[in-house]
Scaffold this motif. Sequence first.
Motif, PDB file in Angstrom:
ATOM      1  N   UNK B 161       1.142  -1.280  -0.119  1.00 17.52           N
ATOM      2  CA  UNK B 161       0.215  -0.074  -0.358  1.00 17.52           C
ATOM      3  C   UNK B 161       0.812   1.592   0.130  1.00 17.52           C
ATOM      4  N   UNK B 162       1.645   1.253   0.115  1.00 21.88           N
ATOM      5  CA  UNK B 162       2.856   1.820   0.985  1.00 21.88           C
ATOM      6  C   UNK B 162       3.655   2.914  -0.430  1.00 21.88           C
ATOM      7  N   UNK B 164       1.923   1.762  -3.236  1.00 21.54           N
ATOM      8  CA  UNK B 164       0.804   2.722  -3.866  1.00 21.54           C
ATOM      9  C   UNK B 164       1.448   4.161  -4.158  1.00 21.54           C
ATOM     10  N   UNK B 165       0.793   4.574  -2.232  1.00 23.01           N
ATOM     11  CA  UNK B 165       0.729   5.603  -2.214  1.00 23.01           C
ATOM     12  C   UNK B 165       2.073   6.704  -2.858  1.00 23.01           C
ATOM     13  N   UNK B 166       3.694   6.274  -2.473  1.00 20.64           N
ATOM     14  CA  UNK B 166       4.570   6.802  -2.803  1.00 20.64           C
ATOM     15  C   UNK B 166       4.416   6.814  -4.539  1.00 20.64           C
ATOM     16  N   UNK B 167       3.565   5.974  -5.010  1.00 26.70           N
ATOM     17  CA  UNK B 167       3.470   5.696  -6.962  1.00 26.70           C
ATOM     18  C   UNK B 167       2.424   7.000  -7.560  1.00 26.70           C
ATOM     19  N   UNK B 168       1.928   6.828  -5.816  1.00 28.42           N
ATOM     20  CA  UNK B 168       0.835   8.706  -6.921  1.00 28.42           C
ATOM     21  C   UNK B 168       1.067   9.722  -6.649  1.00 28.42           C
ATOM     22  N   UNK B 169       1.960   9.906  -5.561  1.00 26.27           N
ATOM     23  CA  UNK B 169       2.247  11.065  -5.214  1.00 26.27           C
ATOM     24  C   UNK B 169       4.123  11.851  -6.593  1.00 26.27           C
ATOM     25  N   UNK B 171       6.920   9.340  -7.604  1.00 26.03           N
ATOM     26  CA  UNK B 171       7.733   8.729  -7.060  1.00 26.03           C
ATOM     27  C   UNK B 171       7.826   7.658  -8.133  1.00 26.03           C
ATOM     28  N   UNK B 180      10.933   4.327   0.110  1.00 27.32           N
ATOM     29  CA  UNK B 180       9.733   3.510   1.241  1.00 27.32           C
ATOM     30  C   UNK B 180      10.127   1.766   1.429  1.00 27.32           C
ATOM     31  N   UNK B 184      11.546  -0.437   5.073  1.00 27.45           N
ATOM     32  CA  UNK B 184      10.503  -1.748   5.856  1.00 27.45           C
ATOM     33  C   UNK B 184      11.941  -3.309   5.533  1.00 27.45           C
TER      34      UNK B 184
END
Lengths: 249, 272
Positions: B161-162, B164-169, B171, B180, B184
């Motif tokens: 999910x993180x 995807x989040x980074x991709x939306x913004x 990255x 990201x 982890x």
Amino acid sequence: MSLLELNRIGHAFFGRTVLEGITLGVARQEIVALVGPSGSGKSTLAHIAAGLVEPREGRIARHYLRHAMVFQEPRLMPWATAAGNIGFPLRLSRAPRRMRRRVIADAALRAGLLPEDLGKYPSELSGGMRQRAAIARALVTDPDFIYFDEPFTALDVALKRRMQDLVIEAAASARFAALFITHDLLEAIRISHRILVLDAGGRGIAGERLPPGSPGTRDEAAIFALRQHYLTADPLFAHIHDIDERLRP
Amino acid sequence: MSLLSACLDRLARLGRFLWSAWAGLAGLALIGALWQAGHEAYGDFILTAPLDTLAAAARLMHEGRAQELLALTTARALAGFGLCALIGTLFGVAAGYSPATLRLSRPILTLLLGVPPIAWIVLAMIWFGPSDLTVAVTILISATPVVFVGAVEGVVTRDRGLDDMAQVFGAGPLRRFLFVSARQISAQLFPALILALGSAFKVAIMAELLANAGGIGGALARARAMLDIAEALAWVSLAVAALIAVEYILIRPVRAELERWREAAAPWGVKR
């Protein structure tokens, strides 16, 4: 001109068609709510529009400058403080470090986070505060388009209302357009200029409704009455609460 | 201002960490007591008293040669550890991202883990003779699988999910990995690295002893030949001390810096 245009979008997971022939547009500064029963592919559609999922067919035209997204879960990085999470898009866009601090504080304030919360880690924040941080992260780059993917489903009713007001205010002041995915009709009526209903099988948009007035000006009684009317007398919303959880991908 | 507060924060954490050493000392004192009891039951020849052992260790350190041998063994262990950390992490991350590679490497891993380290020492002795290379290769082969598995676990169990989040913004793949995923992966990697460091020291001493390559292992072999139990125990204590020193100087500070948020997540009073 529309900021976002989806043209005959179709998608399939492992050979099972979830979306077919979806055509929709979102105009400048317009908030469009997309409702549909659980498992109808609403979230997938938002992810396709935002470029996270490659559609199997169809065309997407994005005319906005910058987009952001608020997910169903906050999706904060557990190792970064609230300020670090909110500033993540700025770091990605290589904004100068000196400028970042002020912009972060400003976005946090608009999402209802106080300066003393900015140094905390996500694990120290409550569920509502985490979602506020996620909203602040979406606002921080001043995008002209924001995707909301059922962002308030996990929150309780009072908190949900407050978050909806927050989005309405932010949309009015920051003038962004939004595609707001939800399965809560009340939320859709409160927040949007236009409501689109996704077909229960994901085969196109079943229809659209324009709630009278604009978001933020409608009074609660009218919103509730409209919801009752939609649910009882409007055939478009007849299947909105149908749930077949086995069909969810 | 923020620099000052960051320094104060680190000082406070260092203070808490030093204060927590009392618990460690209590555990060591317990071992010392058991050791003393064993000494009193079986006598000097079987188990030298802990204080005599410490005195022997101090004497070895003062005589000068011990420092040389310790440095030699530590350098060998660190060289082997560095190699296995580098290779294990690189291949582990690559395999984590590529399921085909992972499937290919699983049986190889099982095979490598199944061969006893002692067999590798014999082979390395034949190939390279009693040299640094023998020790390094033995460490590499016996400790890399642990690091590899840690890196693979880190990649596989990361929160997508993180990503995807980074991709939306905005990255790209490289920055998604750096900003990201790497954090982890490191959370899973560090326990594996600590384990690998420990086994690097153990394997180094074992390889030295068997290959007659000097270092602490060589000194242990001599103590055994002379049946000098005090000296043997003293060498063991020195080796353990070296391992602990390296672990707390090299790995723990990096880990503490990367995992500050975990400490923040722990409820008050349960800080370890």
